[in-house]
Design an enzyme around this catalytic site. Structure first.
Site, PDB file in Angstrom:
ATOM      1  N   THR A 179       0.884  -1.137  -0.035  1.00 48.95           N
ATOM      2  CA  THR A 179       0.042  -0.109  -0.065  1.00 48.95           C
ATOM      3  C   THR A 179       0.950   1.043  -0.005  1.00 48.95           C
ATOM      4  OG1 THR A 179      -1.748  -1.294   1.253  1.00 48.95           O
ATOM      5  CG2 THR A 179      -1.899   0.886   1.264  1.00 48.95           C
ATOM      6  N   ALA A 231     -19.998  -2.106  16.085  1.00 44.14           N
ATOM      7  CA  ALA A 231     -19.354  -0.930  17.069  1.00 44.14           C
ATOM      8  C   ALA A 231     -18.677  -1.451  18.030  1.00 44.14           C
ATOM      9  CB  ALA A 231     -20.678  -0.195  17.466  1.00 44.14           C
ATOM     10  N   CYS A 271      -3.238  -1.928   9.162  1.00 40.88           N
ATOM     11  CA  CYS A 271      -3.728  -1.261   7.945  1.00 40.88           C
ATOM     12  C   CYS A 271      -4.321  -0.132   8.191  1.00 40.88           C
ATOM     13  CB  CYS A 271      -4.248  -2.313   7.034  1.00 40.88           C
ATOM     14  SG  CYS A 271      -3.478  -3.767   6.864  1.00 40.88           S
TER      15      CYS A 271
HETATM   16  C1  UGA Z   1      -8.027  -4.579   6.324  1.00 37.07           C
HETATM   17  C2  UGA Z   1      -8.797  -4.660   5.149  1.00 37.07           C
HETATM   18  O1  UGA Z   1     -10.122  -5.141   5.468  1.00 37.07           O
HETATM   19  C3  UGA Z   1      -8.255  -5.369   3.882  1.00 37.07           C
HETATM   20  O2  UGA Z   1      -9.249  -5.340   2.768  1.00 37.07           O
HETATM   21  C4  UGA Z   1      -7.063  -4.930   3.670  1.00 37.07           C
HETATM   22  O3  UGA Z   1      -6.329  -5.586   2.418  1.00 37.07           O
HETATM   23  C5  UGA Z   1      -5.892  -4.866   4.647  1.00 37.07           C
HETATM   24  O4  UGA Z   1      -6.673  -4.074   5.743  1.00 37.07           O
HETATM   25  C6  UGA Z   1      -4.723  -4.259   4.189  1.00 37.07           C
HETATM   26  O5  UGA Z   1      -4.877  -3.046   3.996  1.00 37.07           O
HETATM   27  O6  UGA Z   1      -3.807  -5.240   4.063  1.00 37.07           O
HETATM   28  P1  UGA Z   1      -7.404  -6.174   8.373  1.00 37.07           P
HETATM   29  O7  UGA Z   1      -6.597  -5.104   8.751  1.00 37.07           O
HETATM   30  O8  UGA Z   1      -6.852  -7.760   8.346  1.00 37.07           O
HETATM   31  O9  UGA Z   1      -7.774  -5.876   7.011  1.00 37.07           O
HETATM   32  O10 UGA Z   1      -8.534  -6.015   9.268  1.00 37.07           O
HETATM   33  P2  UGA Z   1     -10.072  -5.984   9.130  1.00 37.07           P
HETATM   34  O11 UGA Z   1     -10.773  -7.684   9.330  1.00 37.07           O
HETATM   35  O12 UGA Z   1     -10.764  -5.319   8.017  1.00 37.07           O
HETATM   36  O13 UGA Z   1     -10.343  -5.377  10.506  1.00 37.07           O
HETATM   37  C7  UGA Z   1      -9.678  -4.175  10.913  1.00 37.07           C
HETATM   38  C8  UGA Z   1     -10.186  -3.502  12.157  1.00 37.07           C
HETATM   39  O14 UGA Z   1     -11.405  -3.173  12.198  1.00 37.07           O
HETATM   40  C9  UGA Z   1     -10.160  -4.585  13.421  1.00 37.07           C
HETATM   41  O15 UGA Z   1      -9.472  -3.968  14.681  1.00 37.07           O
HETATM   42  C10 UGA Z   1     -11.563  -4.985  13.639  1.00 37.07           C
HETATM   43  O16 UGA Z   1     -11.893  -5.102  14.867  1.00 37.07           O
HETATM   44  C11 UGA Z   1     -12.213  -3.534  13.349  1.00 37.07           C
HETATM   45  N1  UGA Z   1     -13.669  -3.590  12.854  1.00 37.07           N
HETATM   46  C12 UGA Z   1     -13.909  -4.351  11.853  1.00 37.07           C
HETATM   47  C13 UGA Z   1     -14.747  -3.213  13.676  1.00 37.07           C
HETATM   48  O17 UGA Z   1     -14.414  -2.579  14.536  1.00 37.07           O
HETATM   49  N2  UGA Z   1     -15.917  -3.197  13.137  1.00 37.07           N
HETATM   50  C14 UGA Z   1     -16.194  -3.637  12.050  1.00 37.07           C
HETATM   51  O18 UGA Z   1     -17.568  -3.720  11.704  1.00 37.07           O
HETATM   52  C15 UGA Z   1     -15.268  -4.419  11.228  1.00 37.07           C
END
Ligand code: UGA
Length: 429
Positions: A111, A242, A250
């Site tokens: 990225t 939430a 990321c």
């Molecule tokens: C994120 C993106 O979802 C991927 O598409 C992207 O490729 C990746 O970053 C990257 O840039 O490499 P990731 O960091 O693995 O992926 O995590 P997510 O599963 O998206 O969750 C991120 C954070 O958001 C976590 O702390 C999770 O607890 C939080 N989250 C997620 C929430 O608080 N609420 C939600 O509804 C969803």
């Protein structure tokens, strides 16, 4: 992300050599072992190592000369100023440059701020003036823990190229996936990645702000989010859970890097700054809940379940759970933590601030409050009656809205979620 990309491209039938400067990591990958928790990756590694399509080395000079494509997937973490730190990318590009032979497409998977991929061309030419190469941006959208599934069934594949022929050649790598491919110029592809992560992060801060208002007015954010997701313009997979905020390697760094990039161009990016501000404040809700319940913190002991930034991983980068542990320790509160995926990599800072427990029941015994800080699925299965009966007081702060509120109340807890404020009762001894 590099290991997943290498293994999955090999699974599509390509011959792939993965390169990393970390010898221990390469040794593990050669044995088909993943240096981190990632569903199904070990199987894909072993299958392709066995088929002879996949190999690993610590030497770019060994892998690059014969390659038609060189994919660079190094980390671009946030620097102290919040900008993307491109030093690993530049080091990798120089390393690759010195070994380029024949016609090669250099593909940037990392990225990077718009403009970065194009800026690598002069850097490569400075190292190897005779090199014949094209640069293509091909950002990834893999979620940690689900990377193999996301690689194999992406919603779309983004390819950015200023030379259309090079873009089409990279598109050919993914033909076997039969998924939509969008080809744009370099800067647009780089921007799509930042926009995607920033949009998802913004939805989380948005729902967290709605949750905080729900708490004030006695509404339930879980039902609000469910209703929003039923609107097709929002969508059922929208990021609307939430909680105590987003973390990981990321979202925090990408929102910050995009805001810094905008500011560097004279645009103050107020919305991106607000996304970050809401996110910084969310872990403090835990402390606020404790302050509401307990007049003073002397002798207070709490158990924190979960350390990682999200469920199903043990990645502590920018983890809101860790932020909670820090805040509690700063207040002099006795903290016990349990994470089902914790390994020997628990940082000394956590070990210094909290007692690490080997099971959730041991963590909670004798505590005044229980905090769910990470959405590990196994926490849904906890025996709440057993936990409550071993605790000194009844406060349960569900920082991920993971538990069934009725079950928590039946077990005798005073339940406080994030934005589910009306479903509580006073804290009892
Ligand atoms: C994120 C993106 O979802 C991927 O598409 C992207 O490729 C990746 O970053 C990257 O840039 O490499 P990731 O960091 O693995 O992926 O995590 P997510 O599963 O998206 O969750 C991120 C954070 O958001 C976590 O702390 C999770 O607890 C939080 N989250 C997620 C929430 O608080 N609420 C939600 O509804 C969803």
């Amino acid at each position: 992300m590099g290991a997943v990309t290498a293994a999955c491209l090999a699974d599509l039938g390509h011959t792939v050599c993965g390169v990393d400067i970390n010898a221990a990591r390469i040794a593990k990958l050669r044995r088909g072992q993943t240096p981190f928790h990632e569903s199904n990756l070990s199987e894909v590694l072993k299958r392709n190592l066995g088929a002879g399509r996949l190999s690993f080395t610590t030497s770019a000079a060994e892998a690059v000369p014969s390659a038609d494509f060189v994919l660079i997937a190094v980390d671009t973490p946030a620097s102290d100023s919040g900008q993307a730190d491109l030093s690993s990318l530049h080091a990798a590009a120089r390393d690759v440059a010195s070994s380029l032979e024949g016609e090669t497409v250099v593909v940037i998977r990392s990225t990077v701020p718009p403009g970065t991929s194009a800026s690598l061309a002069p850097l490569i030419r400075a190292v190897n003036p005779g090199a014949r190469f094209d640069i293509v941006a091909n950002p990834e959208f893999l979620r940690e823990g689900f990377s193999v599934a996301d690689f194999m069934r992406p919603d779309r594949i983004i390819i950015g190229a200023d030379d259309r022929g090079a873009g089409r050649r990279v598109a050919g790598l993914y033909r076997g996936l039969r998924r939509p491919i969008l080809i744009s110029d370099l800067a647009t592809a780089e921007m799509i990645k930042y926009a995607s992560n920033s949009y998802l992060a913004a939805s989380i801060s948005f729902i967290n702000e709605i949750a905080n208002i729900c708490d004030q007015v006695g509404a339930d954010v879980s039902q609000v989010a469910r209703a929003l997701a039923m609107d097709k313009r929002i969508g059922r997979r929208a990021y609307l859970s939430a909680g105590i905020g987003f973390g990981g390697g990321c979202f925090p760094k990408d929102v910050s890097a995009l805001a810094c990039l905008a500011e560097g161009h004279g645009y103050p990016a107020p919305m991106l700054r607000a996304v970050m501000r809401v996110n910084e404040l969310q872990p403090e809700l835990v402390l606020a809940r404790l302050k509401e319940a307990f007049a003073d913190f002397s002798g207070l002991r709490v158990a924190v379940l979960g350390l990682s930034f999200k469920g199903g991983t043990f990645d502590l980068r920018s983890s809101p759970a860790l932020a909670v542990v820090r805040l509690l320790a700063q207040e002099g509160i006795g903290v016990r933590v349990f994470d089902p995926l914790a390994d020997e990599s628990v940082p000394a800072e956590v070990a210094g601030a909290a007692d690490i427990s080997s099971d959730p029941y041991q963590a909670a015994a004798g505590c005044h409050a229980l905090i769910i800080a990470t959405e590990h699925p196994e926490f849904r299965e906890l025996d709440l009656v057993r936990i409550r009966s071993s605790m000194k007081s009844s406060l349960l702060i569900d920082g991920r809205n993971l538990l069934d509120t009725a079950a928590a109340l039946r077990a005798g807890f005073s339940y406080r979620g994030i934005g589910r404020g009306h479903q509580t009762k006073p804290v009892s001894p």
